[in-house]
Motif scaffolding. Structure first.
Motif, PDB file in Angstrom:
ATOM      1  N   ILE A 107       0.832  -1.197   0.000  1.00 24.07           N
ATOM      2  CA  ILE A 107       0.000   0.000   0.000  1.00 24.07           C
ATOM      3  C   ILE A 107       0.873   1.256   0.000  1.00 24.07           C
ATOM      4  O   ILE A 107       0.539   2.258  -0.635  1.00 24.07           O
ATOM      5  N   PHE A 209      -4.292   1.980  -6.617  1.00 32.07           N
ATOM      6  CA  PHE A 209      -3.960   3.368  -6.319  1.00 32.07           C
ATOM      7  C   PHE A 209      -3.517   4.161  -7.540  1.00 32.07           C
ATOM      8  O   PHE A 209      -3.557   5.383  -7.515  1.00 32.07           O
ATOM      9  N   TYR A 223     -12.632  -6.716  -7.250  1.00 36.70           N
ATOM     10  CA  TYR A 223     -12.855  -6.027  -5.978  1.00 36.70           C
ATOM     11  C   TYR A 223     -14.195  -5.281  -5.996  1.00 36.70           C
ATOM     12  O   TYR A 223     -14.973  -5.378  -5.047  1.00 36.70           O
ATOM     13  N   ARG A 227     -17.841  -5.887  -3.718  1.00 44.93           N
ATOM     14  CA  ARG A 227     -18.493  -4.851  -2.927  1.00 44.93           C
ATOM     15  C   ARG A 227     -20.011  -4.928  -3.079  1.00 44.93           C
ATOM     16  O   ARG A 227     -20.742  -4.475  -2.217  1.00 44.93           O
ATOM     17  N   SER A 238     -13.596 -17.609 -10.792  1.00 41.05           N
ATOM     18  CA  SER A 238     -12.627 -18.290  -9.931  1.00 41.05           C
ATOM     19  C   SER A 238     -12.360 -19.700 -10.417  1.00 41.05           C
ATOM     20  O   SER A 238     -11.213 -20.166 -10.415  1.00 41.05           O
TER      21      SER A 238
ATOM     22  N   PHE B 100      -5.962 -13.046  -4.210  1.00 36.95           N
ATOM     23  CA  PHE B 100      -6.404 -13.077  -2.807  1.00 36.95           C
ATOM     24  C   PHE B 100      -7.817 -12.516  -2.638  1.00 36.95           C
ATOM     25  O   PHE B 100      -8.515 -12.858  -1.696  1.00 36.95           O
ATOM     26  N   LEU B 101      -8.252 -11.685  -3.585  1.00 37.57           N
ATOM     27  CA  LEU B 101      -9.620 -11.164  -3.495  1.00 37.57           C
ATOM     28  C   LEU B 101     -10.631 -12.291  -3.678  1.00 37.57           C
ATOM     29  O   LEU B 101     -11.661 -12.334  -3.007  1.00 37.57           O
ATOM     30  N   LEU B 102     -10.316 -13.209  -4.599  1.00 36.87           N
ATOM     31  CA  LEU B 102     -11.226 -14.338  -4.828  1.00 36.87           C
ATOM     32  C   LEU B 102     -11.245 -15.263  -3.616  1.00 36.87           C
ATOM     33  O   LEU B 102     -12.292 -15.764  -3.214  1.00 36.87           O
ATOM     34  N   TYR B 105     -13.229 -13.579  -1.020  1.00 38.14           N
ATOM     35  CA  TYR B 105     -14.641 -13.642  -1.394  1.00 38.14           C
ATOM     36  C   TYR B 105     -15.237 -15.004  -1.028  1.00 38.14           C
ATOM     37  O   TYR B 105     -16.370 -15.102  -0.567  1.00 38.14           O
ATOM     38  N   SER B 205      -0.885  -4.185   6.936  1.00 39.93           N
ATOM     39  CA  SER B 205      -1.164  -3.099   5.994  1.00 39.93           C
ATOM     40  C   SER B 205      -2.356  -3.381   5.089  1.00 39.93           C
ATOM     41  O   SER B 205      -2.611  -2.625   4.164  1.00 39.93           O
ATOM     42  N   PHE B 207      -6.067  -3.620   3.408  1.00 40.04           N
ATOM     43  CA  PHE B 207      -7.312  -2.879   3.526  1.00 40.04           C
ATOM     44  C   PHE B 207      -8.471  -3.640   2.894  1.00 40.04           C
ATOM     45  O   PHE B 207      -9.613  -3.499   3.321  1.00 40.04           O
ATOM     46  N   ALA B 208      -8.170  -4.495   1.923  1.00 37.50           N
ATOM     47  CA  ALA B 208      -9.244  -5.210   1.249  1.00 37.50           C
ATOM     48  C   ALA B 208      -9.860  -6.272   2.169  1.00 37.50           C
ATOM     49  O   ALA B 208     -11.081  -6.393   2.266  1.00 37.50           O
ATOM     50  N   ARG B 211     -12.003  -4.798   4.826  1.00 36.47           N
ATOM     51  CA  ARG B 211     -13.229  -4.245   4.265  1.00 36.47           C
ATOM     52  C   ARG B 211     -14.226  -5.352   3.936  1.00 36.47           C
ATOM     53  O   ARG B 211     -15.426  -5.246   4.200  1.00 36.47           O
ATOM     54  N   MET B 212     -13.706  -6.460   3.361  1.00 34.80           N
ATOM     55  CA  MET B 212     -14.609  -7.514   2.890  1.00 34.80           C
ATOM     56  C   MET B 212     -15.137  -8.373   4.029  1.00 34.80           C
ATOM     57  O   MET B 212     -16.287  -8.780   4.023  1.00 34.80           O
ATOM     58  N   GLY B 222      -4.548   0.313   6.747  1.00 33.83           N
ATOM     59  CA  GLY B 222      -4.687   0.335   5.296  1.00 33.83           C
ATOM     60  C   GLY B 222      -5.964   1.054   4.862  1.00 33.83           C
ATOM     61  O   GLY B 222      -5.953   1.826   3.903  1.00 33.83           O
ATOM     62  N   ILE B 225      -5.491   4.821   5.196  1.00 34.71           N
ATOM     63  CA  ILE B 225      -4.681   5.386   4.116  1.00 34.71           C
ATOM     64  C   ILE B 225      -5.516   5.464   2.839  1.00 34.71           C
ATOM     65  O   ILE B 225      -5.544   6.487   2.153  1.00 34.71           O
ATOM     66  N   GLU B 226      -6.239   4.371   2.568  1.00 30.10           N
ATOM     67  CA  GLU B 226      -7.035   4.342   1.341  1.00 30.10           C
ATOM     68  C   GLU B 226      -8.065   5.462   1.348  1.00 30.10           C
ATOM     69  O   GLU B 226      -8.283   6.129   0.333  1.00 30.10           O
TER      70      GLU B 226
END
Lengths: 268, 270
Positions: A107, A209, A223, A227, A238, B100-102, B105, B205, B207-208, B211-212, B222, B225-226
């Motif tokens: 980040i 970013f 992402y 949401r 996936s 890593f998002l998947l 999820y 660090s 943030f995803a 959040r999820m 994180g 900062i975001e």
């Protein structure tokens, strides 16, 4: 003791694969539900392939990965050869700075690059918009260190006399690098380029970013989909990614085995 | 040798895209919106000390769970037959190849109130429990995503531990605990320190994931900062100051880890 360790290994693998397995099963679910399986269907795969946002993002991701891998491999290999020729002190300084994007939290790298692009545009007046350009610059920045760190050990292992022998036999320094050094360090170059490519495809945080509103890569789209409350196309996506990864790993393993057998034969 | 010249394009790139941006972070952190020098941003970070403390706390718990979970696994893996070792290694690495998002999820769908876990619990007459949008879910997400970073360095140092040393300790009268404390643990120290760094840094660090899986309530550094850079409260000066704090945290951890193992690069998997 042996049984205990088998059971424990099995438990850990169960933990690692359960969520992925559930995603795959529900990608074939007929309804939107993520908990009740109502019937088998391919409709989320159809929806996925008709989703222009995802397809465009996939195209962007692959294009950015290809271009940034190409640039970072070129710069990285040249840099590694140069760094290898430096004295101890200078090499230490350069290598420690090279480690920065790897060691720093992602980040921070993302934020610092976004500040740079804003600064370049607003203060210096350079025409760098957030989008393709900034994404490629950022991806080259975080993937070049992986190329360098994969090539450097190969250069150290190499017999230094080879390079001098090539020049004694009439090669110019450039020819010696191209004809003698490059083939010798090729395995390191290939690993480095491969790592650069996969890190580029996989990157979310830094891209998030520096991407700006206009250009989206696949992880950024994923992402924004997570949401929203329900988006079953993610399951289908996936599953496809999982199968591709399994395929690539399978093939690369077979290729490695073949290569090992070939070298053993040649050595004998 | 003239070959040094070959590194010129990279050196230029490195200064422009690695060194200058970090200097800019420091510059923005120490200036106000009008461009003048100020310490206001840095002192403003204090009001977020709760968030910073929570980030460090959750990351420490996740790192410890990873260590406790990965250590026996890495040891069992290193004692398998070579063929099986390769299979196990591949199986540990395979999930890392999926974004890593998947993976996160996937846990969202498992943990939600009407999710699979709550349904199973319902069959047993328990629940439904509030699983998602809790700190526990955030820790679980971190452990799930980063545990391979702990397993791999541990495994790579443990394959180097000679089985003969373990037998020798046993022959000389050491019990299982003694072998562990006096032989296996000291020899695997470089792997432990590398693993701790490789899990803690992305965990503190993130943030995803927060959040999820943590909903809106469990903000981490994180997320802060975001919010300063992409959120509604656009304030790059404050965001830079928080980023500086994050960097200091990471540097502190790394120097602490370096104290423990001089050869910390040994377990590194680059």
């Amino acid at each position: 003791m042996k049984h205990l360790s088998r059971i424990y290994t099995g438990f850990c693998m169960f933990f690692l694969y359960l969520p992925i397995f559930v995603l795959i099963v529900f990608s074939f679910n007929e309804s939107k539900s993520r908990a009740v399986f109502t019937g088998f269907s391919f409709k989320w795969y159809q929806a996925l392939f008709q989703n222009d946002v995802i397809l465009t993002a996939l195209g962007n991701t692959l294009l950015i990965a290809l271009i940034s891998t190409l640039i970072s491999t070129l710069i990285g290999v040249a840099a590694a050869i140069g760094i290898n020729a430096m004295n101890r002190w200078l090499r230490g300084v350069v290598l420690n700075t090279t480690y920065m994007p790897i060691v720093n939290p992602e980040i921070v790298t993302g934020v610092s690059l976004s500040l740079l692009f804003v600064f370049m545009r607003q203060v210096l007046g350079l025409p760098i918009e957030l989008g393709f350009m900034s994404l490629i610059l950022a991806h080259v920045t975080f993937s070049t260190p992986y190329v360098i760190l994969n090539v450097l050990p190969k250069l150290r292992q190499m017999d230094k006399n080879l390079y001098h022998a090539a020049m004694d036999l009439g090669c110019s320094p450039m020819q010696a690098v191209l004809r003698v050094v490059l083939p010798e360090i090729m395995p390191g170059i290939i690993t480095g380029a491969f790592m650069a490519f996969t890190y580029s495809i996989d990157d979310f945080i830094i891209s998030y970013f520096v991407s700006g509103p206009a250009v989206q890569t696949l992880p950024i789209v994923i992402y924004s989909m997570t949401r929203k409350k329900v988006s079953p196309e993610i399951n289908a996506l996936s599953t496809i990614i999982f199968l591709v990864v399994v395929g690539v790993l399978f093939i690369s393993n077979i290729a490695q085995d073949r290569w090992a057998i070939e070298t053993r034969k040649r050595l004998n | 040798m003239r070959n040094k010249v070959l590194s010129a394009p990279y050196l230029f790139w490195m200064v422009l895209f690695t060194v200058v941006p970090l200097i800019l972070v420091a510059y923005y952190a120490l200036t106000g919106a009008d461009g003048g020098f100020t310490l206001k941003n840095v002192s403003d970070v204090r009001q977020f000390s709760g968030v910073i403390f929570r980030s460090v706390w959750l990351a420490v718990i996740a790192t410890l769970i990873c260590l406790v979970m990965a250590y026996p696994l890495a040891y069992s893996m290193s004692r398998l037959r070579p063929q099986m070792q390769r299979v196990a290694l591949l199986m540990v690495m395979l999930p890392m190849w999926i974004n890593f998002l998947l993976r996160t999820y996937a846990w969202m769908t498992l943990l939600e109130n009407t999710g699979l876990i709550n349904q199973l619990l319902g069959l047993l007459g328990i629940g439904p429990l509030q699983l998602i949008n809790t700190q526990g879910a955030v820790v679980l997400g971190m452990v799930y995503n980063y545990v391979p970073f702990m397993i791999l360095p541990l495994y790579s140092v443990m394959t180097k531990i000679d089985q003969g040393l373990i037998h020798a300790a046993q022959d000389l009268g050491s019990n299982t605990l003694g072998v562990f404390v006096n032989v296996v643990l000291p020899l695997s120290m470089p792997g432990i320190t590398t693993g701790i760094t490789m899990v803690f840094v992305p965990a503190v660090s993130t943030f995803a994931i927060s959040r999820m899986l943590g909903g809106g309530q469990n903000l981490m550094i994180g997320d802060l900062i975001e919010l300063q850079f992409l959120g509604t409260s656009y304030n790059p000066n404050l965001g830079s100051a928080i980023s500086m704090v994050l960097m200091v945290l990471v540097l502190l951890l790394m120097s602490a880890m370096n104290q423990y193992a001089d050869e910390e690069k040994e377990g590194m998997i680059i």
